[in-house]
Design an enzyme around this catalytic site. Structure first.
Site, mmCIF file in Angstrom:
data_model
loop_
_atom_site.group_PDB
_atom_site.id
_atom_site.type_symbol
_atom_site.label_atom_id
_atom_site.label_comp_id
_atom_site.label_asym_id
_atom_site.label_seq_id
_atom_site.Cartn_x
_atom_site.Cartn_y
_atom_site.Cartn_z
ATOM 1 N N HIS A 272 0.246 2.052 -2.942
ATOM 2 C CA HIS A 272 1.236 1.450 -3.836
ATOM 3 C C HIS A 272 0.571 0.919 -5.107
ATOM 4 O O HIS A 272 0.827 1.432 -6.182
ATOM 5 C CB HIS A 272 2.057 0.347 -3.158
ATOM 6 C CG HIS A 272 2.792 0.798 -1.951
ATOM 7 N ND1 HIS A 272 3.691 1.843 -1.976
ATOM 8 C CD2 HIS A 272 2.773 0.355 -0.661
ATOM 9 C CE1 HIS A 272 4.185 2.038 -0.763
ATOM 10 N NE2 HIS A 272 3.647 1.152 0.051
ATOM 11 N N ASP A 323 5.573 7.867 2.758
ATOM 12 C CA ASP A 323 5.681 6.492 3.235
ATOM 13 C C ASP A 323 6.825 6.307 4.228
ATOM 14 O O ASP A 323 6.700 6.640 5.398
ATOM 15 C CB ASP A 323 5.814 5.561 2.034
ATOM 16 C CG ASP A 323 5.652 4.091 2.400
ATOM 17 O OD1 ASP A 323 5.373 3.791 3.571
ATOM 18 O OD2 ASP A 323 5.808 3.232 1.512
#
Length: 453
Positions: A272, A323
């Site tokens: 991220h 993810d």
């Protein structure tokens, strides 16, 4: 396995050019020869229409999140409200049901052209925190699922010991944690021992986040990575609240904390990396730490847009992950890196298609410990992903801009053939396991049946 020939109508070859009439010879799990300018498939060769790419690498996955798809979109909230819904699924899975869910999820990835997955694994124990008879039963289920679906796997065993900065584990979080960092290390060593020498499995490690691992515990995870020469991944600065709590507790950002305790470097990947300071960007870049962008999840959870181009130019290679599996489509993730940058800067043209394909292929495999993958070259893993150029999305493609067509127009639905490690797991858009949609429907229903999600 016997030697096989695959004739590619078109193929994307290093250093990022499309060639016509490419004959790829495969022996076992590896590519042994590449020949270009072969005008027609020789006898016995398998014909691969469209554009053939190296296998894609999904560098960040939580397989059990697949059960959440479509169920959280009505809520008005944030990452933190979504997390409570995620805990509901986390609380009901056991090794058998997790095997079924992960196998179906990984098969969906194979259909999308993914040949290797980085599974960020923290669903370790029973819902009340007690270990299974085999403390790594859930991890073994993930490895089995990947193998049956035809993927290589980097199982990134996550250290997860606190529920927040300075707070104990509670509720379902107890199944994520070991008794202490030494207990985590002992279990991870046992897991690694069980797969030593297995070429299709890499046992890496993870610092779940600075919320879940205290500063003095980080060096134990970093040392495991150095001693075994394996990847180390960490969720980093996904939320501003995470940064604020870290600064309050340690007078340092998450990136600075990881750097101080030896967790950055070429084997490491920051996942991220959304809310970074200039110092954070410089530390990630100068250390050669990779950064995994997951744009679909980052949009879905309202996380924000990370400084991907600045990180890349500072020296941090970029990789891609699906993810939470709101969608499984690395073409979507690749183009989102560019398109989100356009939204943030109000300018176009930050990334070339070749750079984005490299993030989805070679860079991703490298980050998962499979350096000999993600390229169509002799000696590389025999991963061949063929994309249709005659679908409603790709028809009329300019021969001079095929990479751009795939990155900016194609979807996972355009993948029609996948050879993974020499195994032809997807033929004419169908997985060798059969009807993946039915597999997913059954596995997702089972994951939800004890808890309304």
């Amino acid at each position: 396995m016997r030697e096989l020939n695959y004739w590619c109508e078109l193929a994307w070859l290093p250093p990022g050019e499309v060639a016509a009439g490419v004959l790829v010879t495969v022996d076992g799990t590896l590519i042994t020869e590449i020949a270009t300018g072969v005008t027609a498939p020789p006898g016995g060769a398998v014909r691969l229409a469209g554009l053939t790419l190296p296998g894609l690498a999904n560098a960040h996955s939580h397989a059990f999140h697949r059960a959440l798809r479509g169920t959280t979109q009505r809520e008005k909230g944030s990452f933190w409200t979504w997390r409570e819904r995620m805990y509901g699924v986390a609380g009901v899975l056991d090794p058998d049901s997790y095997l079924r869910l992960a196998r179906a999820t990984f098969a969906e990835m194979a259909l999308a052209g993914i040949t290797c997955v980085g599974e960020f694994h923290y669903l370790h124990h029973r819902p009340d925190g007690r270990p299974y008879d085999d403390p790594n039963a859930m991890g073994h289920a993930l490895v089995q699922a990947a193998r049956e679906a035809g993927l290589r796997i980097a199982l990134l065993d996550a250290c997860y010991l606190t529920g927040g900065v300075g707070t104990p584990l509670s509720g379902v979080q107890r199944r994520f944690g070991d008794r202490d960092v030494d207990g985590w290390a002992a279990r991870a060593e046992r897991l690694a021992d069980g797969y030593r020498g297995e070429r299709d499995v890499e046992i890496g490690v993870a610092v779940h986040s600075v919320r879940a691992v205290r500063a003095e515990q980080i060096p134990v995870v970093a040392e495991f990575s150095r001693r075994h020469g394996v990847p180390l991944h960490a969720h980093v600065s996904e939320q501003r609240a995470e940064n604020a709590a870290c600064v309050e507790a340690y007078a340092a950002t998450p990136v600075q904390l990881l750097e101080t305790h030896g967790a950055l470097g070429p084997r490491s990947t920051a996942v991220h990396a959304t809310h970074l300071s200039d110092v954070d960007v410089a530390l990630l870049g100068s250390s050669g730490t990779r950064v995994c962008m997951c744009p679909t999840t980052e949009r879905d959870l309202a996380d924000g847009i990370g400084p991907a181009r600045r990180l890349f130019e500072a020296g941090a290679p970029i990789t891609l992950g699906s993810d939470s599996h709101a969608v499984v489509d690395l073409f979507e993730e690749a183009r989102a890196v560019e398109l989100d940058e356009r939204l943030a800067t109000e300018r176009r043209g930050h990334w070339s298609a070749a750079e984005l394909l490299n993030a989805a292929t070679a860079a991703g495999h490298d980050s998962l410990g499979f350096a000999g993958a993600g390229m169509l070259v002799p000696g590389a893993w025999a991963d061949l992903v063929s994309v249709r150029l005659d679908s409603v999305r790709t028809a009329g493609a300019d021969p001079a801009h095929l990479a751009e067509t795939v990155v900016f127009a194609a979807t996972a639905a355009d993948v029609h053939s996948v050879v993974s490690g020499g195994r032809h797991v997807v033929v004419d858009g169908r997985h060798a396991l059969g009807d993946v949609g039915t597999m997913l429907a059954e596995a997702v229903a089972e994951a939800r049946e004890e808890k309304s999600v």
